[in-house]
Design a protein around this motif. Structure first.
Motif, PDB file in Angstrom:
ATOM      1  N   GLY A   1       0.812  -1.212   0.000  1.00 19.07           N
ATOM      2  CA  GLY A   1       0.000   0.000   0.000  1.00 19.07           C
ATOM      3  C   GLY A   1       0.843   1.259   0.000  1.00 19.07           C
ATOM      4  O   GLY A   1       1.927   1.301   0.597  1.00 19.07           O
ATOM      5  N   ILE A   2       0.336   2.280  -0.666  1.00 13.75           N
ATOM      6  CA  ILE A   2       1.044   3.554  -0.775  1.00 13.75           C
ATOM      7  C   ILE A   2       1.305   4.174   0.590  1.00 13.75           C
ATOM      8  O   ILE A   2       2.357   4.787   0.829  1.00 13.75           O
ATOM      9  CB  ILE A   2       0.231   4.533  -1.656  1.00 13.75           C
ATOM     10  N   ALA A   3       0.364   4.000   1.526  1.00 13.23           N
ATOM     11  CA  ALA A   3       0.517   4.617   2.849  1.00 13.23           C
ATOM     12  C   ALA A   3       1.722   4.064   3.602  1.00 13.23           C
ATOM     13  O   ALA A   3       2.196   4.698   4.561  1.00 13.23           O
ATOM     14  CB  ALA A   3      -0.758   4.424   3.668  1.00 13.23           C
ATOM     15  N   SER A   4       2.233   2.901   3.191  1.00 15.72           N
ATOM     16  CA  SER A   4       3.357   2.276   3.897  1.00 15.72           C
ATOM     17  C   SER A   4       4.712   2.664   3.323  1.00 15.72           C
ATOM     18  O   SER A   4       5.749   2.213   3.826  1.00 15.72           O
ATOM     19  CB  SER A   4       3.209   0.749   3.855  1.00 15.72           C
ATOM     20  N   VAL A   5       4.723   3.488   2.277  1.00 19.92           N
ATOM     21  CA  VAL A   5       5.986   3.875   1.644  1.00 19.92           C
ATOM     22  C   VAL A   5       6.762   4.828   2.557  1.00 19.92           C
ATOM     23  O   VAL A   5       6.223   5.819   3.051  1.00 19.92           O
ATOM     24  CB  VAL A   5       5.734   4.548   0.278  1.00 19.92           C
ATOM     25  N   PHE A  59       0.557  -5.290  -8.243  1.00 19.59           N
ATOM     26  CA  PHE A  59      -0.779  -4.978  -7.740  1.00 19.59           C
ATOM     27  C   PHE A  59      -1.386  -6.200  -7.065  1.00 19.59           C
ATOM     28  O   PHE A  59      -1.199  -7.335  -7.497  1.00 19.59           O
ATOM     29  CB  PHE A  59      -1.672  -4.510  -8.903  1.00 19.59           C
ATOM     30  N   GLU A  60      -2.138  -5.936  -5.991  1.00 18.85           N
ATOM     31  CA  GLU A  60      -2.792  -7.004  -5.243  1.00 18.85           C
ATOM     32  C   GLU A  60      -4.162  -6.507  -4.761  1.00 18.85           C
ATOM     33  O   GLU A  60      -4.219  -5.460  -4.093  1.00 18.85           O
ATOM     34  CB  GLU A  60      -1.925  -7.421  -4.049  1.00 18.85           C
ATOM     35  N   PRO A  61      -5.249  -7.200  -5.097  1.00 25.93           N
ATOM     36  CA  PRO A  61      -5.277  -8.421  -5.904  1.00 25.93           C
ATOM     37  C   PRO A  61      -4.999  -8.130  -7.373  1.00 25.93           C
ATOM     38  O   PRO A  61      -4.905  -6.975  -7.784  1.00 25.93           O
ATOM     39  CB  PRO A  61      -6.710  -8.925  -5.702  1.00 25.93           C
ATOM     40  N   HIS A  62      -4.883  -9.203  -8.154  1.00 25.16           N
ATOM     41  CA  HIS A  62      -4.725  -9.056  -9.594  1.00 25.16           C
ATOM     42  C   HIS A  62      -5.932  -8.275 -10.129  1.00 25.16           C
ATOM     43  O   HIS A  62      -7.080  -8.560  -9.758  1.00 25.16           O
ATOM     44  CB  HIS A  62      -4.671 -10.441 -10.242  1.00 25.16           C
ATOM     45  N   PRO A  63      -5.720  -7.256 -10.981  1.00 28.69           N
ATOM     46  CA  PRO A  63      -6.847  -6.461 -11.493  1.00 28.69           C
ATOM     47  C   PRO A  63      -7.975  -7.292 -12.091  1.00 28.69           C
ATOM     48  O   PRO A  63      -9.158  -6.951 -11.952  1.00 28.69           O
ATOM     49  CB  PRO A  63      -6.186  -5.576 -12.550  1.00 28.69           C
ATOM     50  N   VAL A 117      13.172  -3.990  -3.042  1.00 26.46           N
ATOM     51  CA  VAL A 117      11.888  -3.517  -2.524  1.00 26.46           C
ATOM     52  C   VAL A 117      10.772  -4.001  -3.443  1.00 26.46           C
ATOM     53  O   VAL A 117      10.868  -3.878  -4.666  1.00 26.46           O
ATOM     54  CB  VAL A 117      11.830  -1.978  -2.436  1.00 26.46           C
ATOM     55  N   LEU A 118       9.718  -4.547  -2.852  1.00 26.93           N
ATOM     56  CA  LEU A 118       8.522  -4.920  -3.595  1.00 26.93           C
ATOM     57  C   LEU A 118       7.393  -3.993  -3.174  1.00 26.93           C
ATOM     58  O   LEU A 118       6.970  -3.998  -2.026  1.00 26.93           O
ATOM     59  CB  LEU A 118       8.145  -6.376  -3.314  1.00 26.93           C
ATOM     60  N   PHE A 119       6.925  -3.176  -4.124  1.00 28.36           N
ATOM     61  CA  PHE A 119       5.763  -2.324  -3.886  1.00 28.36           C
ATOM     62  C   PHE A 119       4.520  -3.089  -4.334  1.00 28.36           C
ATOM     63  O   PHE A 119       4.353  -3.374  -5.521  1.00 28.36           O
ATOM     64  CB  PHE A 119       5.863  -1.013  -4.674  1.00 28.36           C
ATOM     65  N   GLU A 120       3.656  -3.417  -3.399  1.00 27.41           N
ATOM     66  CA  GLU A 120       2.431  -4.153  -3.698  1.00 27.41           C
ATOM     67  C   GLU A 120       1.262  -3.194  -3.501  1.00 27.41           C
ATOM     68  O   GLU A 120       0.791  -2.984  -2.388  1.00 27.41           O
ATOM     69  CB  GLU A 120       2.323  -5.370  -2.775  1.00 27.41           C
TER      70      GLU A 120
END
Length: 309
Positions: free
Chosen positions: A6-10, A54-58, A88-91
């Motif tokens: 999630g973006i908030a965790s960056v 992306f999670e889940p898969h679109p 780093v894995l951005f999910e």
């Protein structure tokens, strides 16, 4: 590898990377060329390598109720990505709200402002933004305007010209061809699941099994497989044999992946197991009784031992 969900965790320390971007379902050899190119760019810039996915898969969001299609869940995908040397894995959470973001805002707000990416590498078929309007060509234009370098990779193919794709891997698995899937993935197809309580019938015939369900993933052909198994928080891979199907000879509890580990006597109920599916031994069969079933399992186990030796 640090996983950012999630973006908030960056964090600020996560920014400034070179990112390979895509769904990376299966992390097959085609996907790996994208990550390898991103790694080459990252080394040239002397910055960390990341993957943005992306999670889940679109497709899960847009085709609710469809048959399971994913090759890898979040856990297995992250493991395969980490093996490629990614830092780093951005999910990114792919929600209904996220699906409404325009292609322009995806670049400006996500890639630039939120992640501060230096460079992005994508595959030839990458699409992004509301209604999949963004294309690799658009990404190059928008990236240039945002000060982000962009590399679009051509399709990676085998020597016969067949393009590596998640669709081909799914077909191999569904048709009972794990060796063909491994050729496309560069490693055996695997999944992770939790051992369920069963009826303990296997113990009474000398072949105790770990009962697993393959949830939200492509379903392999019903039948018997040679497998390797790893128990959570352990390093060793253990050989075994497994049946996937509806157990036509005994009571039907729905499709189960029943894994028998060779020479292992442990209580694994509730444990998370990673399964590597190596080879297909035979289709699922119906037997006249438990004696015939037991004899066939012994033959299957012997065959699996030879495959895995």
């Amino acid at each position: 590898m640090r996983i950012v969900r999630g973006i908030a965790s960056v964090r600020d320390s996560d920014k400034g990377t070179v990112a390979a971007v895509g769904n990376f379902d299966g992390v097959h050899l085609g996907h790996q060329t994208v990550v390898e190119e991103a790694g080459r760019v990252a080394r040239g810039l002397n910055v960390p390598l990341s993957v943005l996915t992306f999670e889940p898969h679109p497709r899960t969001l847009f085709q609710q109720g469809a048959a399971p299609f994913r090759l890898t869940g979040s856990e297995s995908r992250a493991e395969a990505i980490a093996a490629l040397g990614v830092s780093v894995l951005f999910e990114i959470v792919f929600s209904q709200d996220f699906s409404q973001i325009s292609a322009e805002d995806f670049v400006a707000l996500i890639l630039k402002d939120s992640l501060g990416l230096r460079h992005v590498v994508c595959g030839y078929d990458f699409v992004f933004g509301h209604r999949r309007r963004g294309t690799p060509d658009m990404l190059q234009t928008l990236g240039r305007d945002a000060g982000i370098g962009v590399t679009c990779m051509p399709a990676a193919a085998e020597t016969d010209g067949a393009v590596y794709s998640s669709t081909r891997v799914r077909q191999c698995i569904a048709e009972g061809d794990p060796k063909g899937a491994a050729d496309l993935l560069g490693r055996p197809w695997s999944f992770t699941a939790t051992v369920e309580q069963g009826d303990r019938r296997g113990r009474t015939i000398g072949f105790p099994t770990c009962n697993l369900r393959i949830v939200d993933l492509v379903q392999p052909a019903h039948g018997v497989y040679a497998i390797w198994v790893r128990v959570e928080n352990e390093a060793n891979w253990l050989p075994g044999v497994a049946n996937f199907g509806r157990r036509p000879t005994v009571n039907d509890r729905g499709a189960l992946f029943e894994a028998h580990l060779f020479d292992v006597e442990r209580d694994l109920y509730g444990k998370r197991l990673s399964i590597r599916v190596i080879d297909f031994i035979r289709p699922e069969m119906r037997f006249t009784g438990l004696d015939e079933l037991t004899a066939q399992i012994a033959k299957d186990a012997s065959r699996a031992r030879k495959i895995l030796s």
